[in-house]
Scaffold this motif. Structure first.
Motif, PDB file in Angstrom:
ATOM      1  N   TYR A   1     -78.401 -10.569  53.281  1.00  0.00           N
ATOM      2  CA  TYR A   1     -77.548  -9.382  53.298  1.00  0.00           C
ATOM      3  C   TYR A   1     -77.909  -8.493  54.483  1.00  0.00           C
ATOM      4  O   TYR A   1     -77.029  -8.024  55.222  1.00  0.00           O
ATOM      5  CB  TYR A   1     -77.717  -8.633  51.988  1.00  0.00           C
ATOM      6  N   CYS A   2     -79.204  -8.277  54.692  1.00  0.00           N
ATOM      7  CA  CYS A   2     -79.655  -7.450  55.823  1.00  0.00           C
ATOM      8  C   CYS A   2     -79.332  -8.117  57.156  1.00  0.00           C
ATOM      9  O   CYS A   2     -79.012  -7.434  58.144  1.00  0.00           O
ATOM     10  CB  CYS A   2     -81.155  -7.184  55.714  1.00  0.00           C
ATOM     11  N   TYR A   3     -79.405  -9.446  57.204  1.00  0.00           N
ATOM     12  CA  TYR A   3     -79.055 -10.163  58.436  1.00  0.00           C
ATOM     13  C   TYR A   3     -77.603  -9.895  58.812  1.00  0.00           C
ATOM     14  O   TYR A   3     -77.292  -9.642  59.986  1.00  0.00           O
ATOM     15  CB  TYR A   3     -79.287 -11.659  58.255  1.00  0.00           C
ATOM     16  N   PHE A   4     -76.720  -9.920  57.826  1.00  0.00           N
ATOM     17  CA  PHE A   4     -75.314  -9.653  58.123  1.00  0.00           C
ATOM     18  C   PHE A   4     -75.089  -8.188  58.496  1.00  0.00           C
ATOM     19  O   PHE A   4     -74.232  -7.881  59.323  1.00  0.00           O
ATOM     20  CB  PHE A   4     -74.429 -10.070  56.943  1.00  0.00           C
ATOM     21  N   ILE A   5     -75.856  -7.281  57.896  1.00  0.00           N
ATOM     22  CA  ILE A   5     -75.760  -5.881  58.311  1.00  0.00           C
ATOM     23  C   ILE A   5     -76.108  -5.748  59.791  1.00  0.00           C
ATOM     24  O   ILE A   5     -75.387  -5.110  60.572  1.00  0.00           O
ATOM     25  CB  ILE A   5     -76.710  -5.004  57.460  1.00  0.00           C
ATOM     26  N   VAL A   6     -77.238  -6.348  60.179  1.00  0.00           N
ATOM     27  CA  VAL A   6     -77.675  -6.293  61.572  1.00  0.00           C
ATOM     28  C   VAL A   6     -76.639  -6.931  62.487  1.00  0.00           C
ATOM     29  O   VAL A   6     -76.284  -6.398  63.543  1.00  0.00           O
ATOM     30  CB  VAL A   6     -79.045  -6.978  61.726  1.00  0.00           C
ATOM     31  N   GLY A   7     -76.135  -8.109  62.082  1.00  0.00           N
ATOM     32  CA  GLY A   7     -75.173  -8.826  62.917  1.00  0.00           C
ATOM     33  C   GLY A   7     -73.880  -8.060  63.125  1.00  0.00           C
ATOM     34  O   GLY A   7     -73.357  -7.983  64.242  1.00  0.00           O
ATOM     35  N   ILE A   8     -73.353  -7.477  62.055  1.00  0.00           N
ATOM     36  CA  ILE A   8     -72.090  -6.740  62.175  1.00  0.00           C
ATOM     37  C   ILE A   8     -72.266  -5.489  63.021  1.00  0.00           C
ATOM     38  O   ILE A   8     -71.420  -5.169  63.872  1.00  0.00           O
ATOM     39  CB  ILE A   8     -71.540  -6.400  60.773  1.00  0.00           C
ATOM     40  N   LEU A   9     -73.365  -4.770  62.804  1.00  0.00           N
ATOM     41  CA  LEU A   9     -73.621  -3.585  63.633  1.00  0.00           C
ATOM     42  C   LEU A   9     -73.798  -3.967  65.102  1.00  0.00           C
ATOM     43  O   LEU A   9     -73.257  -3.313  66.002  1.00  0.00           O
ATOM     44  CB  LEU A   9     -74.866  -2.859  63.142  1.00  0.00           C
ATOM     45  N   GLY A  10     -74.566  -5.031  65.344  1.00  0.00           N
ATOM     46  CA  GLY A  10     -74.772  -5.467  66.721  1.00  0.00           C
ATOM     47  C   GLY A  10     -73.492  -5.895  67.390  1.00  0.00           C
ATOM     48  O   GLY A  10     -73.263  -5.633  68.579  1.00  0.00           O
ATOM     49  N   ALA A  11     -72.616  -6.557  66.613  1.00  0.00           N
ATOM     50  CA  ALA A  11     -71.357  -7.039  67.172  1.00  0.00           C
ATOM     51  C   ALA A  11     -70.418  -5.905  67.526  1.00  0.00           C
ATOM     52  O   ALA A  11     -69.658  -5.992  68.499  1.00  0.00           O
ATOM     53  CB  ALA A  11     -70.682  -7.989  66.179  1.00  0.00           C
ATOM     54  N   THR A  12     -70.433  -4.827  66.742  1.00  0.00           N
ATOM     55  CA  THR A  12     -69.514  -3.725  67.010  1.00  0.00           C
ATOM     56  C   THR A  12     -70.023  -2.757  68.062  1.00  0.00           C
ATOM     57  O   THR A  12     -69.246  -1.963  68.600  1.00  0.00           O
ATOM     58  CB  THR A  12     -69.242  -2.929  65.713  1.00  0.00           C
ATOM     59  N   MET A  13     -71.307  -2.822  68.387  1.00  0.00           N
ATOM     60  CA  MET A  13     -71.882  -1.873  69.353  1.00  0.00           C
ATOM     61  C   MET A  13     -72.544  -2.598  70.524  1.00  0.00           C
ATOM     62  O   MET A  13     -73.521  -2.113  71.087  1.00  0.00           O
ATOM     63  CB  MET A  13     -72.894  -0.961  68.655  1.00  0.00           C
ATOM     64  N   THR A  14     -72.013  -3.761  70.911  1.00  0.00           N
ATOM     65  CA  THR A  14     -72.638  -4.550  71.958  1.00  0.00           C
ATOM     66  C   THR A  14     -72.672  -3.807  73.288  1.00  0.00           C
ATOM     67  O   THR A  14     -71.740  -3.073  73.634  1.00  0.00           O
ATOM     68  CB  THR A  14     -71.899  -5.891  72.154  1.00  0.00           C
ATOM     69  N   PRO A  15     -73.745  -3.995  74.083  1.00  0.00           N
ATOM     70  CA  PRO A  15     -73.912  -3.218  75.322  1.00  0.00           C
ATOM     71  C   PRO A  15     -72.776  -3.388  76.327  1.00  0.00           C
ATOM     72  O   PRO A  15     -72.416  -2.426  77.016  1.00  0.00           O
ATOM     73  CB  PRO A  15     -75.233  -3.751  75.881  1.00  0.00           C
ATOM     74  N   TYR A  16     -72.208  -4.588  76.426  1.00  0.00           N
ATOM     75  CA  TYR A  16     -71.219  -4.788  77.493  1.00  0.00           C
ATOM     76  C   TYR A  16     -70.015  -3.876  77.322  1.00  0.00           C
ATOM     77  O   TYR A  16     -69.327  -3.551  78.306  1.00  0.00           O
ATOM     78  CB  TYR A  16     -70.780  -6.254  77.575  1.00  0.00           C
ATOM     79  N   GLU A  17     -69.730  -3.433  76.081  1.00  0.00           N
ATOM     80  CA  GLU A  17     -68.615  -2.526  75.872  1.00  0.00           C
ATOM     81  C   GLU A  17     -68.809  -1.216  76.638  1.00  0.00           C
ATOM     82  O   GLU A  17     -67.868  -0.670  77.217  1.00  0.00           O
ATOM     83  CB  GLU A  17     -68.454  -2.238  74.381  1.00  0.00           C
ATOM     84  N   MET A  18     -70.049  -0.706  76.628  1.00  0.00           N
ATOM     85  CA  MET A  18     -70.331   0.535  77.341  1.00  0.00           C
ATOM     86  C   MET A  18     -70.200   0.346  78.846  1.00  0.00           C
ATOM     87  O   MET A  18     -69.665   1.198  79.554  1.00  0.00           O
ATOM     88  CB  MET A  18     -71.744   1.020  77.008  1.00  0.00           C
ATOM     89  N   TYR A  19     -70.725  -0.771  79.356  1.00  0.00           N
ATOM     90  CA  TYR A  19     -70.663  -1.016  80.799  1.00  0.00           C
ATOM     91  C   TYR A  19     -69.210  -1.115  81.253  1.00  0.00           C
ATOM     92  O   TYR A  19     -68.823  -0.549  82.282  1.00  0.00           O
ATOM     93  CB  TYR A  19     -71.386  -2.326  81.154  1.00  0.00           C
ATOM     94  N   PHE A  20     -68.402  -1.835  80.478  1.00  0.00           N
ATOM     95  CA  PHE A  20     -67.002  -2.022  80.854  1.00  0.00           C
ATOM     96  C   PHE A  20     -66.217  -0.722  80.730  1.00  0.00           C
ATOM     97  O   PHE A  20     -65.457  -0.352  81.629  1.00  0.00           O
ATOM     98  CB  PHE A  20     -66.372  -3.107  79.972  1.00  0.00           C
ATOM     99  N   TYR A  21     -66.421  -0.023  79.625  1.00  0.00           N
ATOM    100  CA  TYR A  21     -65.624   1.179  79.370  1.00  0.00           C
ATOM    101  C   TYR A  21     -65.908   2.269  80.396  1.00  0.00           C
ATOM    102  O   TYR A  21     -64.990   2.862  80.970  1.00  0.00           O
ATOM    103  CB  TYR A  21     -65.904   1.694  77.959  1.00  0.00           C
TER     104      TYR A  21
END
Length: 409
Positions: free
Chosen positions: A181-201
Motif C-alpha cells: 500500500y505504501c509502495y503505491f502511495i510513493v509511486g502515485i505521488l512520484g508519478a504526479t510530481m515528476t521533476p521533468y514537469e517543472m523543467y518543461f513548464y
C-alpha cells in the motif's frame, strides 16, 4: 479565445505528468488491488504539483529564468551537477518508457512488435519537433491526448458506488498489505510530481516570454490543466476497481488498460482510448526530451530554446535529438516499457527534493521576487509539500526492494 489557447501548455504538462504508460498501468494496478482506497493520493499529488507549478510559472514570469538555472545558482556547482546527473538518468528512463509506450499502442493497432516501432516513433517525433512550430506541437499533443477523457466517461457509465469512491478521497491505512500500500502511495505521488514537469513548464514559460502581466495565464494553466490530468488518473483507477477488482485480475500490460473503455463503449471506447494514449505518451516524450535538453543547456550556460532555429542552439538541439534517438534504440532491444516506467517513477521520487527546494527558496525570496514572492498560504503549502516529498524520497527505494517493485507485500 486567447485564454483558451493559453492553457495548452498546462494541459500538455498535466496529461504528460498524470497519464502516461506508467500511470495507465500503475493506476490500473492500484484500482485492481485496492479499489478506490488510493484516490486520495492522486488528489494530494495534484495539489502539490499545482502549488509548485504556480511557483515555477511565477518565478519564470518575474525573472525570465527557468528551474535549472536556479538549481545551479541556489545549490552551487557540485550539488547542482549531482541533481543534473540524477535528473538526466531519470529523464532517459522516462523517455524510454514513453517512446516504448507509444510503440506499444502502435503494436496493438498495426501488429508488428513494439521493439520494431520504437526507433521510427522516436525518429518521427524528432522530425516533428525539428520542423513544426512549438505552439502547434503543444496544442496538437494536448488536445488529441484529450481522447483519454473516454476513461472519465467510461467511469461514469459503469455506475460505480459513488459513496465508496468518495471515501477513497480520505487518507486511510491498509492493514492487510501495508508495505505494498505504501509502495503505491510513493509511486502515485512520484508519478504526479515528476521533476521533468517543472523543467518543461518553467522553460516553456520563459520560451513564451511570460511577464508579470501573464500571471493569469500561469494560473489558468495550473488550475485547469492539472485537475484535468488528475480527473483522468482517478477515472483510470475507478474503472480498474469496477472491471478488474471483482474478477481478481491484475493488469500487468498496457493492452489491459483499454479493457475498461471496451466494457463501457465497445470498439469506439477502445479507439478513443488508443488515440488518447498514443498522443499522451508522444506528448510526454516531447516534454521529457526537451526537458533534458533544457536542463543541460541551462546548467552549462548554452544557448537554448525551441523557438530559436536549430542552428542558433546547436548543443541544445543535439541534446534533445540524441535523447530521443537513444530512447528509440533502447526500446529496440525489447526492454519492457512498463517496467522501465515504474522504475523511473521510483528514481524520480528520490530526486524530488533537490528539484523543488530551489523553487521554494526563490519563490519565497522577497529581494528576488519583490511583491510577487510567496504569501503565507503558498509558502505554507510549499513547506508542507517539501516535508512530504522528502519523506517519500527516503522511503521510495526501500519500499521498492521490500515489495519487489510492487509484485509482493
Amino acid at each position: 479565445m486567447k485564454r483558451v489557447l493559453a492553457v495548452a501548455l498546462g494541459i500538455l504538462t498535466a496529461i504528460g505528468g498524470f497519464v502516461d504508460v506508467g500511470e495507465l498501468v500503475f493506476n490500473s494496478q492500484a484500482g485492481a488491488r485496492f479499489g478506490y482506497n488510493l484516490i486520495w493520493v492522486i488528489l494530494v499529488g495534484m495539489v502539490g504539483i499545482m502549488v509548485y507549478s504556480e511557483m515555477c510559472g511565477r518565478v519564470a514570469a518575474v525573472s525570465a529564468r527557468p528551474v535549472f538555472d536556479l538549481v545551479r545558482e541556489r545549490l552551487s556547482f557540485t550539488p547542482g551537477l549531482v541533481t543534473l546527473v540524477a535528473a538526466q538518468f531519470v529523464n532517459l528512463l522516462t523517455l524510454v518508457a514513453e517512446v516504448g509506450g507509444a510503440a506499444l499502442v502502435l503494436e496493438l493497432v498495426l501488429g508488428p512488435s513494439y521493439r520494431w516501432m520504437g526507433f521510427p516513433v522516436a525518429a518521427v517525433l524528432a522530425l516533428l519537433v525539428w520542423f513544426l512550430p512549438y505552439d502547434v506541437l503543444e496544442r496538437a499533443f494536448a488536445y488529441f491526448g484529450l481522447g483519454l477523457m473516454v476513461f472519465v466517461a467510461g467511469a461514469v457509465a459503469l455506475h460505480p458506488d459513488w459513496m465508496t469512491a468518495a471515501k477513497g478521497m480520505v487518507p486511510q491505512v491498509d492493514s492487510a498489505s501495508p508495505a505494498l500500500y505504501c509502495y503505491f502511495i510513493v509511486g502515485i505521488l512520484g508519478a504526479t510530481m515528476t521533476p521533468y514537469e517543472m523543467y518543461f513548464y518553467s522553460s516553456g514559460g520563459v520560451e513564451e516570454r511570460w511577464t508579470p502581466a501573464d500571471m493569469t495565464d500561469n494560473r489558468l494553466n495550473t488550475f485547469i490543466g492539472y485537475p484535468l490530468g488528475a480527473l483522468i488518473g482517478i477515472a483510470i483507477m475507478v474503472m480498474a476497481a469496477e472491471v478488474f477488482l471483482p474478477r481478481e485480475v491484475q493488469p500487468q500490460f498496457l493492452a489491459t488498460s483499454v479493457l475498461g473503455p471496451a466494457v463501457a463503449f465497445g470498439l469506439v471506447g477502445v479507439a478513443l482510448a488508443l488515440v488518447g494514449m498514443f498522443f499522451a505518451m508522444a506528448g510526454a516524450a516531447f516534454e521529457v526530451a526537451l526537458s533534458g535538453a533544457y536542463s543541460m543547456a541551462q546548467f552549462f550556460g548554452w544557448q537554448w530554446g525551441r523557438l530559436k532555429r536549430p542552428g542558433q542552439t546547436p548543443r541544445f538541439t543535439v541534446a534533445w535529438v540524441v535523447m530521443l534517438l537513444a530512447a528509440g534504440l533502447v526500446v529496440a532491444t525489447g526492454i519492457d516499457p512498463v517496467q522501465v516506467t515504474e522504475y523511473s517513477i521510483i528514481f524520480a521520487t528520490v530526486a524530488l527534493p533537490l528539484t523543488y527546494l530551489p523553487v521554494l527558496l526563490v519563490a519565497n525570496d522577497r529581494q528576488f521576487m519583490g511583491g510577487h514572492a510567496n504569501r503565507w498560504l503558498a509558502n505554507s503549502f510549499g513547506v508542507a509539500y517539501m516535508v512530504i516529498i522528502s519523506v517519500v524520497a527516503v522511503a521510495a527505494i526501500p519500499l521498492m526492494i521490500v515489495t519487489k517493485a510492487g509484485t509482493s507485500g
